[in-house]
Write an enzyme that holds these catalytic residues in place. Sequence first.
Site, short mmCIF file in Angstrom:
data_model
loop_
_atom_site.label_atom_id
_atom_site.label_comp_id
_atom_site.label_asym_id
_atom_site.label_seq_id
_atom_site.Cartn_x
_atom_site.Cartn_y
_atom_site.Cartn_z
N ARG A 133 0.84 -1.18 0.00
CA ARG A 133 0.00 0.00 0.00
C ARG A 133 0.88 1.24 0.00
NH1 ARG A 133 -3.97 -2.20 -1.63
NH2 ARG A 133 -6.11 -1.86 -1.00
N HIS A 193 -0.72 0.46 -9.43
CA HIS A 193 -1.55 -0.35 -8.53
C HIS A 193 -2.32 -1.42 -9.32
CE1 HIS A 193 -3.78 -0.13 -4.41
NE2 HIS A 193 -3.61 -1.39 -4.79
N GLU A 197 -2.27 8.09 -6.08
CA GLU A 197 -2.49 7.11 -7.15
C GLU A 197 -3.51 7.64 -8.15
OE1 GLU A 197 -3.46 3.46 -5.16
OE2 GLU A 197 -1.36 3.05 -4.71
#
Length: 348
Positions: free
Chosen positions: A243, A291, A272
């Site tokens: 994360r 991601h 992100e």
Amino acid sequence: MRFRVAYLDLPMNEAFLTSAAAFPNLEICHITTDQPERDVIAALAGCQGYYVRAARHELPDRLHVTSALLAELPGLLMVASYGAGYDTIDVEACSEAGVLAVNQAGGNAEGVAEHALGMILLLLKRVPEAWAAMREGRVGARHAFLGRELLGRTVGLVGLGHVGTRMAELLAVFGCRVLAADPAIDAAGCAARGAQKVKLPELLAASDVVSLHCPLTSETRGLIDAGALRAMRPGAVLVSTARGGIVDEAALLAALEDGHLAGAGLDVWNEEPPPASHPLLAHPAVLGSPHTAGVTAESRARVASMAAEAFAAAVAGLPPRLLNPEAVPRFTERRQAILGKGAERPAG
């Protein structure tokens, strides 16, 4: 009374809808966010379940599961994240409200582990650096990109849950010595998963590769800071498919620029997606992805089905993968009051 479950705009995967259709007690409610926010929340207030996106930047803050939102959803009984992560869910606030919180841990373990392993192999072979040199027309002698093999190296896994365990299995093929730092698993448990339990300082100092597989919590936020990076073995490689927020990105850039670390693979970021101007994206020894480690057809179908099954289990029992088992007594009382007959107390 049927258990109404809301999702916003798009489900994780069509498998969520397909799987949910097999449970007659579930009613799936599609809510679009191209309407006033108050209307979105009003629609959520009519549901007992909230299927919520796991990535914090994919969801407006106002629709994260916080104490403020929960106060407006008095009939909510359960929230489930789209994936293994649950950055958008305040678990403590859910417990205080008597709302169960569930993630889909394990559903994307194969996809994430394969992604992390791929990054490790590419970084050891210095593929990002060679590719950058080829694009810029500055390739000279091939030995300038002398790489290393993974065979027999020491790899440290920070977190030995579903993904970390699968990583240990994959690394065994390469004869790696696998170290693991995970406060939730004892030495015997680590050994059963193919790793040697150590504390984080020892892992950092001994590993040729450090791969992060822990959740983002108050304990892990900023865990890999300047001090941790300096404690890593010179020439080591860092990979994170965990994360954003666990790694200090500015400190990582400094460790790469001064040559202390040989490379870094990042699938997760503080912001992100990261802006195109992010300095780590311009570094030749960095391998990045937005991601997408768990974004495979197989993983997405798996976690979507798991979520539907978890909501179905909450109608008269308890769902798997509970993040807050302490909320069960109050949840059970609230479920009986909200759903009435048919919402029996679970056995045990």
